[in-house]
Design an enzyme around this catalytic site. Structure first.
Site, PDB file in Angstrom:
ATOM      1  N   GLU A   9      41.095  44.515  39.275  1.00 37.09           N
ATOM      2  CA  GLU A   9      40.491  45.513  40.164  1.00 37.09           C
ATOM      3  C   GLU A   9      41.593  46.340  40.797  1.00 37.09           C
ATOM      4  O   GLU A   9      42.590  45.795  41.293  1.00 37.09           O
ATOM      5  CB  GLU A   9      39.690  44.878  41.312  1.00 37.09           C
ATOM      6  CG  GLU A   9      38.328  44.384  40.924  1.00 37.09           C
ATOM      7  CD  GLU A   9      37.535  43.836  42.117  1.00 37.09           C
ATOM      8  OE1 GLU A   9      37.709  44.311  43.255  1.00 37.09           O
ATOM      9  OE2 GLU A   9      36.754  42.895  41.884  1.00 37.09           O
ATOM     10  N   GLU A  13      38.013  36.513  43.756  1.00 33.70           N
ATOM     11  CA  GLU A  13      38.639  36.583  45.078  1.00 33.70           C
ATOM     12  C   GLU A  13      38.238  35.432  45.999  1.00 33.70           C
ATOM     13  O   GLU A  13      37.522  35.620  46.991  1.00 33.70           O
ATOM     14  CB  GLU A  13      38.306  37.920  45.758  1.00 33.70           C
ATOM     15  CG  GLU A  13      38.810  39.117  44.965  1.00 33.70           C
ATOM     16  CD  GLU A  13      38.759  40.435  45.739  1.00 33.70           C
ATOM     17  OE1 GLU A  13      38.154  40.470  46.821  1.00 33.70           O
ATOM     18  OE2 GLU A  13      39.326  41.412  45.257  1.00 33.70           O
TER      19      GLU A  13
END
Ligand code: FCB
Length: 443
Positions: free
Chosen positions: A351, A167
């Site tokens: 995720e 991320e």
């Protein structure tokens, strides 16, 4: 109708994830200080002034944790390596105990038939590098590549997949523009540099991994589909700017070597000189792309300078984070990513999961809302596959309740409940529900 593995193509992989700082116990095992330690030690940054010094003590309890992963029927375990555990100063002499730990962890996965899915950087920058400017300093990208090569040399023969960075939007924007994560800056110049240098670290890291003997390498990006909060031109423009910063900046950089004009409008003047020269390296070919998806955002225009947007709560149900629950948007997102990438690039949901209050009653957590959330998102993933998206796996965040960054231990994402006094692990109802899907029993 209950879900089962048979609803997915043969070879589709299911996994669960954690990350180093959130579970290991960073005060243990000779790890160096990280910028998350200093951020957490600064009053007001983390709920209840908590930190990752002990976390879930995964460092000592990893065997029990890997048993939980295997017993649930997962195929892979997504974990991350702490740079400062391996290289306490970020560069130089490795900490043998740190490298040994990751050796044992990987061997523990292989012994249980689990594929090790390793992420090199899940946000805990060594403090020694933060002292030198952290991600605002170009050298950090080169140090990261050395770390990547070191890990590849050590584990390249056993790790199944490698991700460079988790991320980048969070590591750059949330941390340097919004100040919510370490290093807690609100500085547009540092943001622009961090955005660029984190991309550069990814490109150099891929080269370092491959030089060190690793294969099957990619990156994990997070996405938040952005919608105008009302039907006006200005709200549509705000949503478009948000989309450019959140969803298109790193995607365009790593897959095509371009930055969106809508981002350059704001960050362009603050980027380092000759940033264009780095783009081909940032766009080095990927073996796969990881997609973290939790929620969507609704935007409207706000007064003030670029990027002048404001988020507005959506109409639907929310998780304990206040995040909108929007599984349908995952199908659309995966289709869009398939469209925007080469068309053959394998995608993984790396995720997805939800925070819930998870009260423990009679030693049992009946987290029906999490079961419904996971099932809805698995169905959304299946719908994308039916539309031709090359989605190859789905990873649930998280195995354990853990240190949820600025929220400390107050937000629980785990399939397994952790008592942060005793550190006892207790599988929740969602763990049993996932086990039923993966091991073929009716849920
Ligand atoms: C993601 C992070 C992960 C965790 C979840 C809830 O953004 O990658 O560490 O915090 O959100």
């Amino acid at each position: 109708m209950p879900l089962s593995r048979n609803d997915f193509p043969p070879g589709f992989l299911f996994g669960t994830a954690t990350s180093a700082y959130q579970v290991e116990g960073h005060g243990l095992g000779g790890a160096g200080q990280t910028h998350w330690d200093s951020f957490a030690a600064t009053p007001g940054n983390v709920s209840r002034a908590e930190n990752g010094a002990r976390a879930c003590d995964h460092l000592n309890r990893y065997q029990e944790d890997l048993d939980l992963v295997a017993d649930a029927g997962f195929d892979l375990y997504r974990f991350s390596t702490s740079w400062a555990r391996v290289l306490p100063d970020g560069t130089g002499t490795p900490n043998p105990a740190g490298l040994d730990f990751y050796d044992r962890l990987v061997d523990g996965m292989l012994a249980r038939g689990l594929k090790p899915a390793l992420t090199l950087y899940h946000w805990e920058l060594p403090a020694a590098l933060a002292d030198l400017g952290g991600w605002a300093n170009r050298d950090t990208a080169h140090h990261f590549a050395d770390f990547a090569a070191l890990m590849a040399r050590r584990l390249g023969d056993r790790v199944w997949s490698w991700a460079t960075i988790n991320e980048p939007w969070c590591a750059a924007w949330l941390s340097h523009f919004e100040g919510h994560h370490a290093p807690g800056l609100r500085d547009i110049r540092a943001t622009a540099r961090a955005m660029h240098h984190i991309g550069l670290a990814h490109g150099l890291g891929l080269a370092g991994l491959r030089a060190g003997g690793a294969d099957n390498a990619g990156i994990v990006l997070n996405f938040e589909p952005a919608f105008p909060a009302e039907d006006t031109l200005t709200a549509r423009a705000a949503a478009n700017r948000y989309d450019a910063v959140f969803n298109r900046f790193f995607l365009g950089a790593v897959t095509r070597g371009t930055y969106p004009d809508l981002v350059l409008e704001g960050l362009g003047p603050h980027l380092p000189d000759r940033w264009q020269d780095d783009l081909p390296g940032i766009a080095a070919p990927l073996d796969w792309l990881g997609v973290n998806y939790y929620t969507v955002k609704h935007l409207t225009e706000a007064p003030g300078p670029w990027p002048n947007w404001r988020t507005v709560p959506g109409p639907g149900p929310k998780t304990d984070m206040g995040w909108d629950i929007a599984p349908g948007a995952l199908t659309d997102l995966l289709c869009r990513l398939h469209d925007k990438t080469s068309g053959t690039l394998p995608l993984y949901v790396t995720e997805n999961g939800m925070a819930a209050p998870d009260g423990i009653a009679n030693a049992h957590v009946q987290d029906e809302d999490r079961i419904a959330y996971i099932a809805a998102h698995l169905r959304a993933a299946r719908a994308a596959i039916a539309k031709g998206v090359p989605l190859k796996g789905f990873v649930i965040w998280s195995l354990l309740d853990n240190f949820e960054w600025a929220f400390g231990y107050s937000k629980r994402f785990g399939l397994v409940h952790v008592d942060f006094e005793t550190l006892a692990r207790k599988p929740k109802a969602s763990y049993a529900a996932v086990q039923a899907i993966l091991k073929g029993r009716a849920s």
